[in-house]
Design a protein around this motif. Structure first.
Motif, short mmCIF file in Angstrom:
data_model
loop_
_atom_site.label_atom_id
_atom_site.label_comp_id
_atom_site.label_asym_id
_atom_site.label_seq_id
_atom_site.Cartn_x
_atom_site.Cartn_y
_atom_site.Cartn_z
N PRO A 27 7.49 -2.20 0.12
CA PRO A 27 6.68 -1.12 -0.44
C PRO A 27 6.44 -1.38 -1.92
N VAL A 28 5.42 -0.74 -2.47
CA VAL A 28 5.08 -0.88 -3.89
C VAL A 28 5.55 0.35 -4.64
N GLU A 29 6.25 0.15 -5.72
CA GLU A 29 6.63 1.27 -6.60
C GLU A 29 5.81 1.17 -7.88
N ASP A 30 4.97 2.18 -8.12
CA ASP A 30 4.05 2.13 -9.26
C ASP A 30 3.46 3.53 -9.46
N PHE A 31 2.68 3.68 -10.51
CA PHE A 31 1.97 4.94 -10.75
C PHE A 31 0.78 5.09 -9.80
N ALA A 32 0.17 3.97 -9.45
CA ALA A 32 -0.99 4.00 -8.56
C ALA A 32 -1.03 2.70 -7.77
N PHE A 33 -1.66 2.76 -6.62
CA PHE A 33 -1.85 1.55 -5.80
C PHE A 33 -3.11 1.72 -4.99
N ASP A 61 4.80 -5.40 7.41
CA ASP A 61 4.13 -5.19 6.13
C ASP A 61 4.30 -3.72 5.80
N CYS A 62 5.26 -3.43 4.92
CA CYS A 62 5.60 -2.03 4.61
C CYS A 62 4.46 -1.29 3.93
N VAL A 63 3.53 -2.02 3.32
CA VAL A 63 2.37 -1.39 2.70
C VAL A 63 1.33 -1.07 3.76
N HIS A 64 0.89 -2.08 4.48
CA HIS A 64 -0.14 -1.90 5.51
C HIS A 64 0.28 -0.88 6.57
N GLU A 65 1.53 -0.95 7.00
CA GLU A 65 1.99 -0.05 8.06
C GLU A 65 2.23 1.37 7.55
N GLY A 66 2.10 1.55 6.24
CA GLY A 66 2.19 2.89 5.68
C GLY A 66 0.84 3.54 5.49
N HIS A 97 5.43 6.71 -7.80
CA HIS A 97 5.46 6.78 -6.34
C HIS A 97 5.97 5.50 -5.71
N ARG A 98 6.43 5.64 -4.48
CA ARG A 98 6.67 4.48 -3.61
C ARG A 98 5.58 4.50 -2.54
N PHE A 99 4.78 3.46 -2.51
CA PHE A 99 3.65 3.38 -1.59
C PHE A 99 4.02 2.54 -0.37
N GLY A 100 3.82 3.11 0.81
CA GLY A 100 4.10 2.37 2.04
C GLY A 100 5.01 3.14 2.97
N LEU A 101 5.64 2.42 3.87
CA LEU A 101 6.54 3.02 4.84
C LEU A 101 7.72 3.69 4.17
#
Length: 281
Positions: A27-33, A61-66, A97-101
């Motif tokens: 997953p991505v941890e950032d302000f925006a994605f 893919d924790c991003v795509h599957e989220g 935020h954490r983006f993804g699953l």
């Protein structure tokens, strides 16, 4: 695991045979994605190589599957859960935020599969390491005893820092793919294809890390399996090899306007051969 990660030579990694391999994009941890056809091509090429070596591969893919919604040109809206900001960002008045699953989503995927012999975790932006560290901790908790190998851009650019976040092994060496195409079929149905037409950048701008990741710039030519770059491109994006009936194609290259004529030729070939509606760079 306690202590620092051990270095795993790329030669050792490429020699794996007969293993059950699980790979994850964190997953991505950032302000925006924003989903701009972002797919971890490095590990997808590696997984294709692992299959050719006789390994069994799985991919999360924790991003795509989220994804929680569709956007234009095959892009997706990725689920976001607000989390505490790292201390260094405390003065920024925006939510983090954490983006993804979610943890529950990843655990459900892990529970549904056979335990692997080894786990690969890739990484991208260096400042996204929070999501990588979070995922590695989760993997050690849910699959104790299974070695975790960390690679990717963050591991290459910041090896000392990356060695401190919990992986058993870290891969710090470069690997130029010697297979014709990435394992995009692991995504199942995907409305677009992704490919690379070159490695590295002919420039060496001081602000850019491309020359650190790829000291030598060159276009794709013949692979070790005997295909010239144009055949390799056609194989990489072929609906038979990737997802059937994809409508868009995204290119990954460091300097997209360098040798632009070749890129335009590829677009023309792809448009004619596969009726691709649009190309994205």
């Amino acid at each position: 695991m306690s202590g620092r990660s051990l270095a795993m030579p790329m030669e050792t990694l490429l020699s794996l045979h007969g293993k059950r391999i699980l790979a994850l994009n964190p997953p991505v941890e950032d302000f925006a994605f924003f989903d701009l056809w972002s797919k971890p091509l490095g590990i997808l090429y590696l997984l294709e190589r692992m299959r050719k070596n006789g390994n069994s591969v799985s991919f999360i893919d924790c991003v795509h599957e989220g994804a929680v919604g569709k956007k234009t040109f095959g892009r997706e809206k990725i689920a976001a859960a607000e989390i505490a900001k790292p201390e260094v960002y405390c003065g920024i008045k925006r939510n983090y935020h954490r983006f993804g699953l979610t943890r529950e989503g990843i655990c459900a995927r892990l529970t549904a599969m056979e335990s692997p012999d080894i786990i690969f975790v890739t990484s991208m932006m260096t400042y996204w390491y929070g999501g990588v560290k979070w995922l590695i901790r989760l993997l050690h908790a849910e699959m104790p005893g299974v070695p975790v190998v960390l690679g990717g851009v963050y591991a290459r650019l910041c090896p000392e820092h990356a060695a401190s976040i919990g992986a058993d092994y870290i891969v710090k060496e470069n690997w130029e793919p010697d297979v014709s195409y990435p394992a995009m079929d692991l995504y199942g149905t995907l409305p677009y294809g992704v490919t690379m037409t070159s490695f590295g950048c002919p420039l060496a701008c001081e602000y850019c890390a491309s020359h650190l990741l790829w000291p030598r710039s060159r276009p794709r030519r013949r692979t070790v399996y005997g295909e010239f770059w144009i055949n390799s491109f056609l194989n990489a994006v072929s609906p038979d090899r990737c997802q059937p009936h994809f409508e868009w194609l995204s290119f990954r290259r460091w300097n997209r306007l360098y040798n632009a004529q070749k890129l335009f030729s590829i677009c023309n070939i792809g448009g004619i051969a596969f009726a691709i509606r649009s190309f994205h760079f």
